[in-house]
Design an enzyme around this catalytic site. Structure first.
Site, PDB file in Angstrom:
ATOM      1  N   ALA A  19       0.781  -1.168  -0.117  1.00  0.00           N
ATOM      2  CA  ALA A  19      -0.042  -0.050  -0.117  1.00  0.00           C
ATOM      3  C   ALA A  19       0.759   1.325   0.052  1.00  0.00           C
ATOM      4  O   ALA A  19       0.394   2.040  -0.746  1.00  0.00           O
ATOM      5  CB  ALA A  19      -0.932  -0.019   1.199  1.00  0.00           C
ATOM      6  N   LYS A  43       4.838   4.885  12.972  1.00  0.00           N
ATOM      7  CA  LYS A  43       5.039   4.035  11.979  1.00  0.00           C
ATOM      8  C   LYS A  43       4.224   4.334  10.573  1.00  0.00           C
ATOM      9  O   LYS A  43       4.617   3.721   9.772  1.00  0.00           O
ATOM     10  CB  LYS A  43       4.184   2.674  12.421  1.00  0.00           C
ATOM     11  CG  LYS A  43       2.641   2.971  12.427  1.00  0.00           C
ATOM     12  CD  LYS A  43       1.789   1.613  13.017  1.00  0.00           C
ATOM     13  CE  LYS A  43       1.958   0.461  12.322  1.00  0.00           C
ATOM     14  NZ  LYS A  43       0.982  -0.819  12.761  1.00  0.00           N
ATOM     15  N   LEU A  64     -11.682  -1.253   9.447  1.00  0.00           N
ATOM     16  CA  LEU A  64     -12.269  -2.225   8.216  1.00  0.00           C
ATOM     17  C   LEU A  64     -13.517  -2.541   8.787  1.00  0.00           C
ATOM     18  O   LEU A  64     -14.558  -2.953   8.088  1.00  0.00           O
ATOM     19  CB  LEU A  64     -11.557  -3.065   7.721  1.00  0.00           C
ATOM     20  CG  LEU A  64     -10.243  -2.974   6.928  1.00  0.00           C
ATOM     21  CD1 LEU A  64      -9.530  -4.305   6.641  1.00  0.00           C
ATOM     22  CD2 LEU A  64     -10.802  -2.373   5.515  1.00  0.00           C
ATOM     23  N   TYR A 161      -5.005 -17.969   5.798  1.00  0.00           N
ATOM     24  CA  TYR A 161      -4.747 -16.917   5.039  1.00  0.00           C
ATOM     25  C   TYR A 161      -5.200 -17.130   3.627  1.00  0.00           C
ATOM     26  O   TYR A 161      -5.966 -16.261   3.139  1.00  0.00           O
ATOM     27  CB  TYR A 161      -3.232 -16.655   4.874  1.00  0.00           C
ATOM     28  CG  TYR A 161      -2.941 -15.394   4.027  1.00  0.00           C
ATOM     29  CD1 TYR A 161      -3.296 -14.073   4.390  1.00  0.00           C
ATOM     30  CD2 TYR A 161      -2.274 -15.504   2.645  1.00  0.00           C
ATOM     31  CE1 TYR A 161      -2.981 -13.104   3.419  1.00  0.00           C
ATOM     32  CE2 TYR A 161      -2.031 -14.455   1.973  1.00  0.00           C
ATOM     33  CZ  TYR A 161      -2.325 -13.415   2.476  1.00  0.00           C
ATOM     34  OH  TYR A 161      -1.972 -12.134   1.522  1.00  0.00           O
ATOM     35  N   LYS A 165      -8.146 -15.053   1.751  1.00  0.00           N
ATOM     36  CA  LYS A 165      -8.134 -14.277   0.540  1.00  0.00           C
ATOM     37  C   LYS A 165      -9.172 -14.652  -0.363  1.00  0.00           C
ATOM     38  O   LYS A 165      -9.635 -14.100  -1.334  1.00  0.00           O
ATOM     39  CB  LYS A 165      -6.585 -14.221   0.104  1.00  0.00           C
ATOM     40  CG  LYS A 165      -5.678 -13.753   0.812  1.00  0.00           C
ATOM     41  CD  LYS A 165      -5.892 -12.208   1.224  1.00  0.00           C
ATOM     42  CE  LYS A 165      -5.550 -11.209   0.008  1.00  0.00           C
ATOM     43  NZ  LYS A 165      -5.626  -9.807   0.541  1.00  0.00           N
ATOM     44  N   PRO A 188      -1.107 -10.947  -6.778  1.00  0.00           N
ATOM     45  CA  PRO A 188       0.135 -10.942  -6.629  1.00  0.00           C
ATOM     46  C   PRO A 188       0.629 -12.165  -6.128  1.00  0.00           C
ATOM     47  O   PRO A 188       0.036 -12.842  -5.088  1.00  0.00           O
ATOM     48  CB  PRO A 188       0.794  -9.618  -5.956  1.00  0.00           C
ATOM     49  CG  PRO A 188      -0.435  -8.776  -5.430  1.00  0.00           C
ATOM     50  CD  PRO A 188      -1.564  -9.972  -5.584  1.00  0.00           C
TER      51      PRO A 188
END
Length: 320
Positions: A19, A43, A64, A161, A165, A188
């Protein structure tokens, strides 16, 4: 989609590895709304140092799972790049709550806010994790955008994970079909490249471990690698090209771990590399043909990616 008008774009999870490069690229031509947890946190200092940040970057405190906070960041934007996604750093004790819910519910919150804010196009950053976990795919056949990870297989093998996704990308594309919201997904592979952020992300850590591997054994598996800067370019193409649609696999180089270490050793001979490689069953191969041929994407050489990655690790004291 009609050609995109220049304007405002929201990038979710703006402080992350991918990002941050997306923000860097977009801020040269757009005003960017970046969502972060705490805008004043150190950060995110790297975002404020980007060339065009003083003029073109505005950070929003957003979560989110909080719809209103996402809507406030997205309002006024013509496009949204949904990059934020939980990556478990350890084995999750409650994967439903810690990994799946933020990924799926968070994505739906973003998409609903996009619909309400009349966003022109959403670019959803998925992963090949949503492509490759498919035991029924014909052995030896190159995987393309028609291949999806098998959700039940992910669940059975506790690959949370990959499941998160797959669930999130499925929901995103289905939401687009149901509502008319223009959603394009980019998947990706393993992302290397220079880091802008101060913390180490998971894929960069994998490369650092090879550079400092010592005598540990590592699996000699096939690694599908793409440069973070080329991923950012792919995402911009997916947003700006009117003909972009559906999903796009984004990968550049396929190399076995042993060969990757040999390449690193030839450039940096004095590092403490692993010497013991355990062969594993040959894995899947992927194709970025759709992204290359239809959107005109191009990518850097692997040497350039590795050299720039290592320089950024050295500059940040990560190889000491």
């Amino acid at each position: 989609m009609a050609s995109v008008e220049k304007g405002r774009i929201c990038v979710t999870g703006a402080g992350g590895f991918v990002a941050s490069w997306v923000v860097n690229l977009l801020s040269k031509g757009y005003v960017v709304h970046g969502t972060v947890r705490q805008p004043q946190d150190d950060k995110y200092a790297h975002l404020r140092k980007l060339d065009k940040a003083p003029q073109n970057l505005k950070l929003f405190k957003a979560d989110l799972l909080n719809y209103d906070s996402m809507l406030s960041a997205i309002e006024g934007c013509s496009g949204v790049f949904h990059v934020a996604s939980p990556v478990p750093s350890t084995i999750s004790s409650n994967p439903e709550l810690e990994v799946l819910e933020p990924a799926v519910k968070g994505t739906l919150n973003v998409l609903k806010a996009c619909l309400e804010a009349k966003v022109q196009r959403v670019v959803f950053v998925s992963s090949v994790a949503a492509v490759v976990m498919n035991p029924r795919w014909p052995k030896g056949q190159v995987m393309d955008e028609t291949c999806w990870s098998d959700k039940e297989y992910c669940r059975t093998t506790k690959n949370w994970y990959c499941l998160s996704k797959t669930e999130a990308e499925t929901e995103a594309l289905e939401f687009g079909k149901k509502t008319g919201l223009d959603v394009v997904a980019v998947c990706p592979t393993f992302v290397f490249g220079p880091i802008l952020q101060s913390s180490i992300n998971a894929s960069s850590l994998a490369l650092i471990k090879l550079l400092k591997g010592g005598n540990e054994s590592v699996e000699n598996k096939l690694r599908m690698i793409v440069d973070v800067r080329d991923v950012a370019e792919a995402l911009l193409l997916a947003y700006e090209k009117p003909e972009a649609e559906g999903r796009y696999i984004c990968t550049a180089h396929a190399i076995k771990t042993r060969n990757l270490v040999d390449k690193l050793r030839s450039i940096y001979p004095h590092n403490n590399y692993p010497n013991n490689f355990v062969d594993v069953e040959e894995e899947v191969t992927l194709s970025s043909e759709k992204l290359l041929q239809r959107l005109g994407w191009r990518y850097r050489s692997l040497d350039e990616t590795l050299i720039d990655s290592v320089k950024s690790y050295q500059d940040n004291g990560l190889l000491d």
